[in-house]
Design an enzyme around this catalytic site. Sequence first.
Site, PDB file in Angstrom:
ATOM      1  N   CYS A 125       6.026  10.730  -9.036  1.00 34.59           N
ATOM      2  CA  CYS A 125       4.562  10.696  -9.086  1.00 34.59           C
ATOM      3  C   CYS A 125       3.978  10.992  -7.707  1.00 34.59           C
ATOM      4  O   CYS A 125       3.083  11.829  -7.556  1.00 34.59           O
ATOM      5  CB  CYS A 125       4.101   9.325  -9.591  1.00 34.59           C
ATOM      6  SG  CYS A 125       2.333   9.185  -9.869  1.00 34.59           S
ATOM      7  N   CYS A 126       4.498  10.328  -6.681  1.00 34.78           N
ATOM      8  CA  CYS A 126       4.029  10.597  -5.314  1.00 34.78           C
ATOM      9  C   CYS A 126       4.331  12.047  -4.916  1.00 34.78           C
ATOM     10  O   CYS A 126       3.552  12.665  -4.194  1.00 34.78           O
ATOM     11  CB  CYS A 126       4.698   9.651  -4.319  1.00 34.78           C
ATOM     12  SG  CYS A 126       3.978   8.012  -4.223  1.00 34.78           S
ATOM     13  N   CYS A 211      -2.982   3.945  -3.884  1.00 31.39           N
ATOM     14  CA  CYS A 211      -3.423   4.104  -5.270  1.00 31.39           C
ATOM     15  C   CYS A 211      -3.494   2.731  -5.959  1.00 31.39           C
ATOM     16  O   CYS A 211      -2.640   1.861  -5.711  1.00 31.39           O
ATOM     17  CB  CYS A 211      -2.444   4.989  -6.028  1.00 31.39           C
ATOM     18  SG  CYS A 211      -2.397   6.698  -5.451  1.00 31.39           S
ATOM     19  N   CYS A 214      -0.447   1.059  -7.696  1.00 31.47           N
ATOM     20  CA  CYS A 214       0.684   0.767  -6.805  1.00 31.47           C
ATOM     21  C   CYS A 214       0.273  -0.103  -5.625  1.00 31.47           C
ATOM     22  O   CYS A 214       0.984  -0.152  -4.603  1.00 31.47           O
ATOM     23  CB  CYS A 214       1.291   2.067  -6.295  1.00 31.47           C
ATOM     24  SG  CYS A 214       1.847   3.129  -7.622  1.00 31.47           S
ATOM     25  N   CYS A 240       5.432   6.623   0.502  1.00 32.93           N
ATOM     26  CA  CYS A 240       5.093   7.579  -0.565  1.00 32.93           C
ATOM     27  C   CYS A 240       5.852   8.887  -0.387  1.00 32.93           C
ATOM     28  O   CYS A 240       6.018   9.646  -1.330  1.00 32.93           O
ATOM     29  CB  CYS A 240       3.593   7.831  -0.598  1.00 32.93           C
ATOM     30  SG  CYS A 240       2.959   8.627   0.891  1.00 32.93           S
TER      31      CYS A 240
HETATM   32 FE1  SF4 Z   1       1.531   7.817  -8.142  1.00 38.23          FE
HETATM   33 FE2  SF4 Z   1       1.529   5.325  -7.164  1.00 38.23          FE
HETATM   34 FE3  SF4 Z   1       2.351   7.392  -5.659  1.00 38.23          FE
HETATM   35 FE4  SF4 Z   1      -0.230   7.071  -6.269  1.00 38.23          FE
HETATM   36  S1  SF4 Z   1       1.063   5.725  -4.990  1.00 38.23           S
HETATM   37  S2  SF4 Z   1       0.891   8.978  -6.322  1.00 38.23           S
HETATM   38  S3  SF4 Z   1      -0.100   6.304  -8.380  1.00 38.23           S
HETATM   39  S4  SF4 Z   1       3.332   6.576  -7.539  1.00 38.23           S
END
Ligand code: SF4
Length: 251
Positions: A125-126, A211, A214, A240
């Site tokens: 996701c990151c 985010c 998280c 991240c």
């Molecule tokens: Fe995704 Fe969490 Fe990374 Fe944001 S901090 S990009 S929601 S995994």
Amino acid sequence: MSTSEIATEVRAKLDTVRTALAKEITGKTGVPRDRSSSVGWKGDVCLTCSFQAEDVLLTKLAIALDPKIPVLFLDTGYHFAETYAYRDRIASQWNLNLINLLPDKTVAEQEAEFGLLYKTEPNRCCGFRKVEPLFKAVAGYRVWITGLRREQAKTRAALEESAMFTLPAGKQVLKLAPLASWTTRDVWYACEELGIPLLPLYERGYSSIGCEPCTSLPTDPNDPRSGRWAGAEGVVKIECGIHIQAAPASH
Ligand code: SF4
């Protein structure tokens, strides 16, 4: 340490940071730069800003040198509503040259295709929402200024104030962390001294803010990032990835 001693120390640190920023942003090194050169002159420096305290402090110092310096914000789509509101307020009041970096997919598109990656595969996701957009954008500059500090995490304990950073495509940029040696106390004192309003989420007890899915309240008072990625399933994650020289995420 008395309040006046703290004030003296922080003012001296601010002067040092202003000098370091001026060297790269305006070219004021004491030695005139070659204006015919396309590198090493105003316009080839960017600043990343998460709108946390240290980044906003650096932004304030940087725009005093170049009001139009590109301020890059990773608009993941997952930030707190308070972060977006604060970003918009500061950007408007300071007339920032704000560049919102967007991932390829919207939150809805990503969740429809992969589900809640921040729970199941937060690194991926990151990768999609932070690492790829940032590295793509930073590749357009010679210098990348960050608000990273050694005190923030053990992964940052050896942080250098100035180092070359290799992007996945091979290009190298000069990455600056002029606040590397600063403590949280220094940052908060400097913000107060300069009249910088802070992200209201700090008042709710958050010490490191990313985010919303998280970010939790810190679980360890001695570790400001202990509330980050606390809900990820079976994954220990404290960075991240944008400050690690990593390969881009796989699709
Ligand atoms: Fe995704 Fe969490 Fe990374 Fe944001 S901090 S990009 S929601 S995994």
